[in-house]
Motif scaffolding. Structure first.
Motif: not given
Ligand SMILES: Cc1cc2nc3c(=O)[nH]c(=O)nc-3n(C[C@H](O)[C@H](O)[C@H](O)COP(=O)(O)O)c2cc1C
Length: 306
Positions: A1-5, A16-27, A277-282
């Motif tokens: 069974m895969s882990a609960d993210l 999942n716990p990955v959030i794109l931070a303010s100022g680096t992901a645009g408006h 963001g996509e790579r790290i979640v993957g």
């Protein structure tokens, strides 16, 4: 069974716990050509103020051996223009947070009131690392009384949104975190860029910007963030903590969770790899499975010495 993210922040559950931070992901949806914006747990937009700001003159970014020093000066188009471009991001992202800052205490409340009415925004991230024009430019975030007042006013003005207070670097005591958590913050972001400067030998001047200083981000600040998150988790065992500072891969995300964070923002790494963001979640499922971790909540704080 895969882990609960999944991550339960109280006001919202992230996939999942990955959030794109303010100022680096645009408006808005500027990163959409590079990645599927629904994959990160959340996206936080660049800091927005009531009125447009042109920011500081160029050059505003200076590269160091292990990070960036920026002196953007909180450039942004103002809330009215921002709100027109927001629906496109809301249609693509799974969870959206909006980062705000004011030049006065009442501007924070005005911004929170406007955002409370907007569908598709889950939370407001309140950046207190900026100058108070009414008090000679003192940083709001250096004064726990002002942080308490700002948090309280935002909480009242935006009852339907999560309130996340982004605190300045933790140097010394916990009074600013305590002020935010005591006055209605649902979570705190620990922390922001760290004051820094360099010297440009070709011009003989301090850099970046005309002031010759800025805020350091990227791998250089990662160990500082790990320690700060640990300190905040130990001081406030029940708090919801978003880590911000230096995370560049899935291992860094997991380390910050094991040091006490609930979720982790990634910023500067996006400039190197816009699909980070996509790579790290993957990468996360394989990493947590290899380490025998069942869930993010089980991992949270697990590395802190007893
Ligand atoms: C170019 C740039 C612009 C930023 N703009 C904002 C902003 O508008 N509001 C804010 O709260 N933080 C802002 N930050 C700080 C980031 O959100 C983050 O807290 C910091 O960069 C540390 O994380 P990192 O090392 O993963 O980049 C900015 C950072 C950078 C590099």
């Amino acid at each position: 069974m895969s882990a609960d993210l999944t991550v339960d922040l109280g006001f919202v559950t992230l996939s999942n716990p990955v959030i794109l931070a303010s100022g680096t992901a645009g408006h808005a949806d500027e990163l959409a050509p590079y990645m599927d914006l629904s994959i990160p747990g959340a996206i936080i937009t660049k800091g927005i103020s009531l009125r447009p700001r042109t920011g500081n003159p160029a050059p505003r970014i200076w590269e160091t051996s292990s990070g960036l020093i920026n002196s953007i000066g909180l450039e942004n188009p103002g809330i009215d223009v921002f709100l027109r471009s927001l629906p496109s991001l809301v249609s693509k992202a799974s969870v959206v947070g909006v980062n705000i800052f004011g030049e006065t205490v009442s501007e924070y409340a005005d911004l929170a009131r406007r955002l409370n009415e907007v569908d598709g925004i889950s939370f407001i991230e309140v950046n207190v690392s900026c100058p108070n024009v009414e008090k000679g430019g003192e940083h709001f975030g250096h004064n726990p009384d002002l942080v308490r007042e700002i948090t309280h006013l935002c909480r009242q003005a935006a009852p339907s949104k999560g309130i996340v207070v982004k605190v300045p670097p933790i140097i010394g005591g916990m009074d600013v975190c305590e002020a935010a958590l005591d006055s209605g913050a649902d979570a705190i972001t620990v922390s922001n860029t760290i004051p820094a400067a360099d010297v440009d030998l070709s011009s003989g001047r301090m850099v970046p910007g005309t002031a010759g200083r800025g805020g350091l981000s990227g791998p250089a600040v990662f160990p500082i963030t790990v320690n700060a998150v640990r300190q905040v988790r130990q001081a406030f065992p029940g708090a919801k903590i978003l880590a911000s500072g230096g995370a560049a891969g899935s291992k860094d995300v997991l380390k910050l969770i094991m040091a006490g964070a609930d979720a982790v923002q990634i910023g500067t790494v996006t400039f190197l790899d816009p699909a980070a963001g996509e790579r790290i979640v993957g990468e996360l499922p394989e990493l947590v499975e290899r380490l025998g971790i069942d869930s993010m909540s089980a991992a949270r704080g697990s590395a802190i010495p007893a």
